[in-house]
Motif scaffolding. Structure first.
Motif, short mmCIF file in Angstrom:
data_model
loop_
_atom_site.label_atom_id
_atom_site.label_comp_id
_atom_site.label_asym_id
_atom_site.label_seq_id
_atom_site.Cartn_x
_atom_site.Cartn_y
_atom_site.Cartn_z
N PHE A 121 9.07 29.03 22.76
CA PHE A 121 9.59 30.09 21.92
C PHE A 121 9.92 29.62 20.50
CE2 PHE A 121 11.07 31.44 26.33
CZ PHE A 121 9.84 31.98 26.63
N GLU A 122 11.11 29.11 20.21
CA GLU A 122 11.46 28.77 18.84
C GLU A 122 12.38 27.55 18.85
OE1 GLU A 122 13.60 32.01 17.12
OE2 GLU A 122 15.46 31.54 18.20
N PRO A 123 12.49 26.82 17.73
CA PRO A 123 13.41 25.68 17.67
C PRO A 123 14.85 26.12 17.99
CG PRO A 123 11.93 25.67 15.79
CD PRO A 123 11.70 26.97 16.48
N GLY A 124 15.51 25.34 18.82
CA GLY A 124 16.89 25.65 19.17
C GLY A 124 17.05 26.57 20.35
N MET A 125 15.94 27.15 20.85
CA MET A 125 16.04 28.03 22.02
C MET A 125 16.15 27.17 23.28
SD MET A 125 16.32 30.92 23.45
CE MET A 125 15.95 32.10 22.15
N THR A 126 17.26 27.34 23.98
CA THR A 126 17.50 26.61 25.21
C THR A 126 17.71 27.60 26.35
OG1 THR A 126 19.89 26.53 24.93
CG2 THR A 126 18.61 24.73 23.94
N HIS A 127 17.73 27.07 27.56
CA HIS A 127 17.98 27.91 28.73
C HIS A 127 19.34 28.59 28.61
CE1 HIS A 127 19.07 28.91 32.88
NE2 HIS A 127 17.78 28.93 33.13
N GLU A 128 20.34 27.83 28.21
CA GLU A 128 21.69 28.40 28.08
C GLU A 128 21.74 29.48 27.01
OE1 GLU A 128 26.28 26.82 27.34
OE2 GLU A 128 24.57 25.49 26.99
N ARG A 129 21.09 29.23 25.87
CA ARG A 129 21.11 30.21 24.78
C ARG A 129 20.37 31.49 25.18
NH1 ARG A 129 18.78 29.08 18.66
NH2 ARG A 129 19.56 31.00 17.70
N PHE A 130 19.23 31.33 25.88
CA PHE A 130 18.49 32.50 26.36
C PHE A 130 19.36 33.32 27.30
CE2 PHE A 130 13.87 33.80 26.68
CZ PHE A 130 14.11 35.00 27.33
N GLU A 131 20.03 32.65 28.22
CA GLU A 131 20.88 33.33 29.18
C GLU A 131 22.05 34.04 28.49
OE1 GLU A 131 21.39 32.07 33.79
OE2 GLU A 131 22.15 30.67 32.29
N GLU A 132 22.62 33.39 27.50
CA GLU A 132 23.73 34.00 26.76
C GLU A 132 23.28 35.25 26.04
OE1 GLU A 132 25.09 30.94 24.20
OE2 GLU A 132 26.35 29.96 25.73
N ARG A 133 22.12 35.22 25.44
CA ARG A 133 21.63 36.39 24.71
C ARG A 133 21.37 37.57 25.66
NH1 ARG A 133 17.74 34.49 19.66
NH2 ARG A 133 19.40 33.43 18.50
N LEU A 134 20.83 37.28 26.84
CA LEU A 134 20.64 38.36 27.80
C LEU A 134 21.98 38.96 28.21
CD1 LEU A 134 17.86 36.87 30.14
CD2 LEU A 134 17.59 38.65 28.41
N ALA A 135 22.99 38.10 28.37
CA ALA A 135 24.32 38.59 28.75
C ALA A 135 24.94 39.41 27.63
CB ALA A 135 25.22 37.40 29.10
N GLU A 136 24.57 39.12 26.38
CA GLU A 136 25.11 39.86 25.24
C GLU A 136 24.39 41.18 25.00
OE1 GLU A 136 24.59 37.04 22.15
OE2 GLU A 136 26.31 35.79 22.75
N GLY A 137 23.35 41.45 25.77
CA GLY A 137 22.65 42.72 25.63
C GLY A 137 21.29 42.65 24.98
N TRP A 138 20.85 41.46 24.64
CA TRP A 138 19.50 41.33 24.11
C TRP A 138 18.50 41.77 25.19
CZ3 TRP A 138 17.84 37.95 19.68
CH2 TRP A 138 18.90 37.68 18.81
N ALA A 139 17.37 42.27 24.76
CA ALA A 139 16.38 42.79 25.71
C ALA A 139 14.99 42.32 25.33
CB ALA A 139 16.42 44.31 25.74
N ILE A 140 14.10 42.29 26.31
CA ILE A 140 12.70 41.93 26.07
C ILE A 140 11.92 43.21 25.81
CG2 ILE A 140 10.63 40.98 27.14
CD1 ILE A 140 12.32 38.95 28.55
N LYS A 141 11.27 43.24 24.67
CA LYS A 141 10.56 44.42 24.20
C LYS A 141 9.09 44.12 23.99
CE LYS A 141 10.04 48.49 22.14
NZ LYS A 141 10.14 49.78 22.85
N SER A 142 8.21 44.97 24.51
CA SER A 142 6.76 44.81 24.32
C SER A 142 6.23 45.99 23.52
CB SER A 142 6.04 44.72 25.67
OG SER A 142 6.42 43.56 26.37
N THR A 143 5.38 45.69 22.53
CA THR A 143 4.84 46.73 21.64
C THR A 143 3.41 46.37 21.26
OG1 THR A 143 7.03 47.19 20.72
CG2 THR A 143 5.12 47.96 19.46
#
Length: 597
Positions: free
Chosen positions: A516-538
């Motif tokens: 994905f991107e520099p600095g993206m870790t498993h913990e950071r991905f999980e935190e973003r999902l918990a904060e309401g981030w969503a996976i969007k396809s377009t």
């Protein structure tokens, strides 16, 4: 002399390792290189002479090694799988195998001049394929899923069944040759069965009640197998191999008995035993072969390849939904494997002691058939699959290691984009949730011998290592980098790059690029999902391109992957920054409404 003996034994182990490594590198069955190594060390240059090296210890060592190999193979037989494998595979491993035994026996009888007794034993030994030779070939051939599943399950199921059948034929021959009555033969069967049942029950009793500490369980299982083999032979002559086969089948089908660690240990031990044993056995062959053996071996190989296998498959698949093209490829692929080579040696040694004519021809004929089938089929199966139009195109599916929230979300997005996805993990909770979400799953680590036998990788060509365990991610990356290629293996960092650098300075970039991107870790991905981030396809267009997507969802949007107009999957990583174009289907992790700039 002692130093020379030690050096020779260590050298044999080292050559066995190199043969296994070479087989792994070029994706061919290891048995081929082990046999060739033994032939070079023994009859060609004369450096290894097993009878002189081990003397009277040769037969006991070979017998004990074969008993462990047969136990490990029978330990993988699951009766519930027999009901699930389908009518075609059931036909191949039951009446199809019996037909193959008799046809191979006829070929051995008339081409090699063997007695009917030895010819039947030859047929029983060589009717099996086995996962250790089928799995590497399937990875190279890459047939469609129906063919791959049929051949894979046939190899898994016929390995222990063929071993049991060969043991029974051998017991009948030994009883007849020693002038024993049918009652004595039945006593051998009864003794082997009873001792095997008792040994399996006793080991299961101690394991269920945790009366053996975990660090001694593998040791205890090894001692139990060898003790059962030896005691059974002491009680009733020649019943030991039947005992360990029955013991493995019974123990493998008991409920509430945790044998995964024992099975892993036995698989690793079997690799060591097979590597050493096959070099020893091949080194015992004489070269040039005794008069007529080479010619008769080639004739038997041609008959097995062009007559026996096609006839067996034609009968076993009659009335099935397989097309003639699929049946043709299945009828071509049947490399012989470990059970044939290992068991033939101990049987030949014993029958030679009994003075049975043709016993000395058994091993070279079996080895010639193994080498012939592996070489021919490895070279021709892939072109034949393409010509028959039953080969899979370049694999586009994705194996995801990890079943927690980030992995499941990525898996669902890939499935929605039209890709085959398998989610693998040893953590049952994550696998359970993935199954509830309708994802295809594998319960276990994907870089194990068990996975090599049971994980169907048809159509899979990439790995995303996304578990929360850094070391297990690394193991999966190293394993599948050879399987899929260096550019098709990725990992989600478990630590930020600056934290990970000191610990994995050498190995990190060798494993796989970070996702994905520099600095993206498993913990950071999980935190973003918990904060309401969503996976969007377009689907991007000329009027709504990637800059418009970023403008709508925010500059901190994380691009995950894109699918080109022609269907090619492009995964974002720190090593490869994607530039989505109109016509692409892009999938990204986007922030919730309140976090957008």
């Amino acid at each position: 002399m002692t130093a020379d003996l030690g050096l020779l034994l260590v050298g044999m182990l080292g050559i066995g390792f190199l043969a296994q490594w070479l087989a792994w590198r070029i994706r061919l069955p290891a048995i081929l290189f082990l046999l060739l190594a033994g032939l070079v060390m023994g009859p060609v240059i004369g450096a290894l002479q097993p009878d002189r090296l081990l003397g009277p210890l040769l037969f006991p060592i070979v017998s004990l090694a074969v008993s462990l190999i047969l136990f490990e193979g029978s330990l993988t037989l699951r009766f519930n799988e027999l009901r699930e494998i389908g009518r075609v595979v059931r036909g191949l491993v039951t009446y199809g195998a019996v037909i193959a035994v008799f046809l191979l026996a006829i070929a051995a009888k008339y081409f090699a001049g063997l007695s009917w007794q030895v010819a039947l034993l030859f047929g029983a030994l060589t009717c099996v394929t086995g996962p250790t030779v089928i799995a590497p070939m399937l990875r190279t051939v890459r047939p469609n899923a129906r063919i791959a599943n049929t051949l894979r399950w046939e190899g898994i199921m016929i390995d222990p069944l063929g071993a049991l059948f060969a043991v029974l034929v051998f017991e009948a021959i030994a009883s007849h040759q020693e002038g024993r009555t049918i009652g004595v033969f039945l006593a051998v069967l009864a003794s082997g069965t009873v001792v095997g049942l008792l040994a399996a029950w006793l080991l299961a009793f101690f394991l269920r009640r945790q009366m053996i500490p975990e660090y001694l369980q593998n040791y205890g299982a090894l001692v139990t197998v060898l003790l059962a083999f030896s005691l059974s032979n002491a009680v009733t002559h020649e019943s030991g191999l039947l005992t360990v086969t029955v013991m493995g089948i019974v123990l493998g089908n008991m409920r509430d008995v945790h044998i995964d660690d024992i099975l892993d240990f036995k698989e690793n031990l079997t690799t060591l035993l097979v590597s050493s044993l096959f070099i020893l056995l091949a080194a015992r062959l004489t070269w040039p072969l005794p008069g007529g053996v080479l010619g008769s071996g080639v004739a038997i190989f041609i008959a097995a390849q062009l007559v026996v296998r096609p006839v067996t498959v034609a009968i076993a698949t009659a009335g099935s939904t397989l097309s003639w093209r699929e049946r043709a490829l299945i009828g071509w692929v049947a490399p012989r494997g470990i059970v044939a080579a290992a068991a033939s040696a101990v049987f030949a040694l014993r029958l030679d002691e009994l003075g049975l004519p043709g016993a000395k021809q058994l091993v070279p004929l079996v080895f010639l058939l193994i080498i012939g089938t592996v070489l021919l089929q490895s070279a021709t199966a892939r072109p034949l699959a393409r010509w028959l139009k039953v080969a899979e195109p370049d694999p586009t599916g994705v194996l995801i290691y990890g079943a927690d929230a980030p992995a499941r979300q990525i898996a669902r997005a890939l499935v929605d984009a039209g890709f085959r996805v398998i989610v693998a993990d040893e953590q049952w909770q994550g696998i359970r949730l993935a199954r509830m979400e309708g994802l295809n799953t594998f319960y276990g680590h994907p870089a194990t011998t068990y996975a090599e036998r049971h994980l169907d990788l048809s159509g899979i060509g990439r790995l995303l290592a996304m578990s929360a365990n850094r070391e297990r991610n690394a193991l999966a990356c190293v394993y599948y980098r050879q399987e899929f290629g260096r550019g098709r293996v990725y990992r989600l960092l478990n630590e930020a790059t600056h934290q990970e650098h000191e610990r994995t300075q050498l190995g990190g970039h060798l494993l796989a690029p970070a996702l994905f991107e520099p600095g993206m870790t498993h913990e950071r991905f999980e935190e973003r999902l918990a904060e309401g981030w969503a996976i969007k396809s377009t689907r991007l267009t000329t009027t709504f391109d990637w800059p418009h997507f970023i403008e709508q969802y925010g500059s901190n949007t994380v691009l995950l992957f894109g699918v080109e107009e022609k269907g090619a999957l492009r995964i974002a990583s720190v090593k490869r920054e994607l530039e989505p174009r109109p016509g692409w289907l892009v999938t990204a992790l986007v922030p919730p409404q309140q976090l957008r700039p």
